[in-house]
Scaffold this motif. Structure first.
Motif, PDB file in Angstrom:
ATOM      1  N   ILE A  15      28.385   5.533   1.755  1.00  0.00           N
ATOM      2  CA  ILE A  15      29.033   4.741   0.705  1.00  0.00           C
ATOM      3  C   ILE A  15      28.161   3.584   0.218  1.00  0.00           C
ATOM      4  O   ILE A  15      28.016   3.393  -0.990  1.00  0.00           O
ATOM      5  N   PRO A  16      27.547   2.800   1.107  1.00  0.00           N
ATOM      6  CA  PRO A  16      26.678   1.733   0.577  1.00  0.00           C
ATOM      7  C   PRO A  16      25.495   2.269  -0.226  1.00  0.00           C
ATOM      8  O   PRO A  16      25.100   1.666  -1.224  1.00  0.00           O
TER       9      PRO A  16
ATOM     10  N   GLU B 231      23.003   2.810  -5.704  1.00  0.00           N
ATOM     11  CA  GLU B 231      22.448   3.655  -6.761  1.00  0.00           C
ATOM     12  C   GLU B 231      23.327   3.681  -8.011  1.00  0.00           C
ATOM     13  O   GLU B 231      22.838   3.543  -9.123  1.00  0.00           O
ATOM     14  N   VAL B 232      24.631   3.841  -7.801  1.00  0.00           N
ATOM     15  CA  VAL B 232      25.543   4.091  -8.916  1.00  0.00           C
ATOM     16  C   VAL B 232      25.985   2.812  -9.619  1.00  0.00           C
ATOM     17  O   VAL B 232      26.067   2.778 -10.856  1.00  0.00           O
ATOM     18  N   VAL B 233      26.241   1.756  -8.847  1.00  0.00           N
ATOM     19  CA  VAL B 233      26.753   0.515  -9.429  1.00  0.00           C
ATOM     20  C   VAL B 233      25.619  -0.446  -9.769  1.00  0.00           C
ATOM     21  O   VAL B 233      25.533  -0.949 -10.885  1.00  0.00           O
ATOM     22  N   ARG B 234      24.744  -0.694  -8.806  1.00  0.00           N
ATOM     23  CA  ARG B 234      23.725  -1.739  -8.994  1.00  0.00           C
ATOM     24  C   ARG B 234      22.499  -1.263  -9.771  1.00  0.00           C
ATOM     25  O   ARG B 234      22.057  -1.931 -10.693  1.00  0.00           O
ATOM     26  N   ILE B 235      21.928  -0.135  -9.367  1.00  0.00           N
ATOM     27  CA  ILE B 235      20.668   0.295  -9.988  1.00  0.00           C
ATOM     28  C   ILE B 235      20.901   0.932 -11.349  1.00  0.00           C
ATOM     29  O   ILE B 235      20.295   0.530 -12.346  1.00  0.00           O
TER      30      ILE B 235
ATOM     31  N   PHE C 275      34.048   2.170  -8.874  1.00  0.00           N
ATOM     32  CA  PHE C 275      33.491   2.767  -7.664  1.00  0.00           C
ATOM     33  C   PHE C 275      34.521   2.787  -6.543  1.00  0.00           C
ATOM     34  O   PHE C 275      34.662   3.783  -5.836  1.00  0.00           O
ATOM     35  N   ALA C 276      35.269   1.697  -6.381  1.00  0.00           N
ATOM     36  CA  ALA C 276      36.320   1.656  -5.354  1.00  0.00           C
ATOM     37  C   ALA C 276      37.369   2.734  -5.623  1.00  0.00           C
ATOM     38  O   ALA C 276      37.833   3.407  -4.685  1.00  0.00           O
TER      39      ALA C 276
ATOM     40  N   TYR D 159      30.057  -2.241   6.406  1.00  0.00           N
ATOM     41  CA  TYR D 159      29.655  -2.783   5.120  1.00  0.00           C
ATOM     42  C   TYR D 159      30.408  -2.090   3.983  1.00  0.00           C
ATOM     43  O   TYR D 159      30.800  -2.738   3.015  1.00  0.00           O
ATOM     44  N   SER D 160      30.615  -0.789   4.103  1.00  0.00           N
ATOM     45  CA  SER D 160      31.389  -0.052   3.096  1.00  0.00           C
ATOM     46  C   SER D 160      32.791  -0.632   2.986  1.00  0.00           C
ATOM     47  O   SER D 160      33.298  -0.850   1.877  1.00  0.00           O
ATOM     48  N   ALA D 161      33.417  -0.861   4.132  1.00  0.00           N
ATOM     49  CA  ALA D 161      34.765  -1.426   4.129  1.00  0.00           C
ATOM     50  C   ALA D 161      34.762  -2.812   3.480  1.00  0.00           C
ATOM     51  O   ALA D 161      35.637  -3.138   2.664  1.00  0.00           O
ATOM     52  N   TYR D 162      33.766  -3.618   3.803  1.00  0.00           N
ATOM     53  CA  TYR D 162      33.666  -4.962   3.223  1.00  0.00           C
ATOM     54  C   TYR D 162      33.464  -4.892   1.711  1.00  0.00           C
ATOM     55  O   TYR D 162      34.141  -5.568   0.946  1.00  0.00           O
ATOM     56  N   SER D 163      32.539  -4.061   1.283  1.00  0.00           N
ATOM     57  CA  SER D 163      32.191  -3.966  -0.127  1.00  0.00           C
ATOM     58  C   SER D 163      33.371  -3.484  -0.971  1.00  0.00           C
ATOM     59  O   SER D 163      33.689  -4.065  -2.005  1.00  0.00           O
ATOM     60  N   ILE D 164      34.030  -2.437  -0.527  1.00  0.00           N
ATOM     61  CA  ILE D 164      35.174  -1.916  -1.277  1.00  0.00           C
ATOM     62  C   ILE D 164      36.369  -2.844  -1.121  1.00  0.00           C
ATOM     63  O   ILE D 164      37.147  -3.034  -2.051  1.00  0.00           O
TER      64      ILE D 164
END
Length: 172
Positions: free
Chosen positions: A25-26, A31-35, A44-45, A124-129
C-alpha cells in the motif's frame, strides 16, 4: 506514453511488494498519489477500501482499478501485467533454486530483516489511510469497535465489513 508510465510504475510496485498487499500500500500510494498524481489521497483511501472488498490481492485489484481510471481497459491490462510480471519471474527463479539456498544464513538473515520492515510498512499504510479516513468521530468509533470485535470475539471479517458499511451509511 501513459501506458508505459502505468507499466513502469506497477512493475516497480510488484518488484518491491514483499510481504503481500498491505505492505504494498505505501508503494502504491507513492507511485499513484505522489509521483504520478493519478488520484488524490482521498480517492486512494476509497480505492484501498474497494480493493479490500473485491476478491483478490490488493496490489492486483488496485492495479486493475487505477489502470482503468488512467487509460481505460488497456490501462487496466497494462497495470495488472506490470504488477504481476516481476513477482512471477522471481517466484519461478526462486522455485528453481530454493532447495539449494533455503538454509543459507544469508537468506535467513535477509528474512529476519524483512519481517519487521514489512510490519512497519503495514503500520504506515494504516497511518497514511487513517489520516483521510478518520475525518470525523463516526469513522473513529467504527474503527475502535471493529478492532475490539476482531480482537475479543470470533466474528467472521465479512460480517464485520457488512455491518461497518451499514453503520457508515447510517452515519451519513
Amino acid at each position: 506514453m501513459q501506458l508505459l508510465s502505468l507499466f513502469a510504475a506497477f512493475c516497480k510496485i510488484g518488484a518491491f511488494s514483499f510481504g503481500g498487499g498491505y505492505a504494498a500500500i505505501p508503494l502504491i500510494e507513492v507511485e499513484v498519489v505522489r509521483i504520478h498524481a493519478w488520484m488524490s489521497l482521498h480517492q486512494f483511501a476509497d480505492l484501498i477500501a474497494i480493493s479490500q472488498l473485491t476478491p483478490g490481492p490488493i496490489a492486483i485489484n488496485s492495479a486493475t482499478f487505477i489502470g482503468y481510471g488512467v487509460a481505460g481497459l488497456p490501462g487496466s491490462i497494462v497495470a495488472t501485467v506490470g504488477v504481476l510480471m516481476v513477482p512471477v519471474m522471481a517466484v519461478l527463479l526462486l522455485w528453481a533454486v530454493a532447495d539449494r539456498f533455503y538454509h543459507s544464513p544469508w537468506i535467513k538473515g535477509a528474512l529476519l530483516g524483512l519481517k519487521p520492515a514489512l510490519v512497519a510498512l503495514i503500520f504506515y499504510s494504516a497511518y497514511s489511510i487513517g489520516r483521510v479516513a478518520f475525518d470525523s468521530p463516526g469513522p473513529i468509533i467504527i474503527a475502535v469497535i471493529a478492532f475490539g470485535v476482531l480482537r475479543f470475539f470470533s466474528i467472521h471479517p465479512a460480517i464485520l465489513i457488512v455491518v461497518s458499511g451499514v453503520f457508515g451509511f447510517l452515519l451519513l
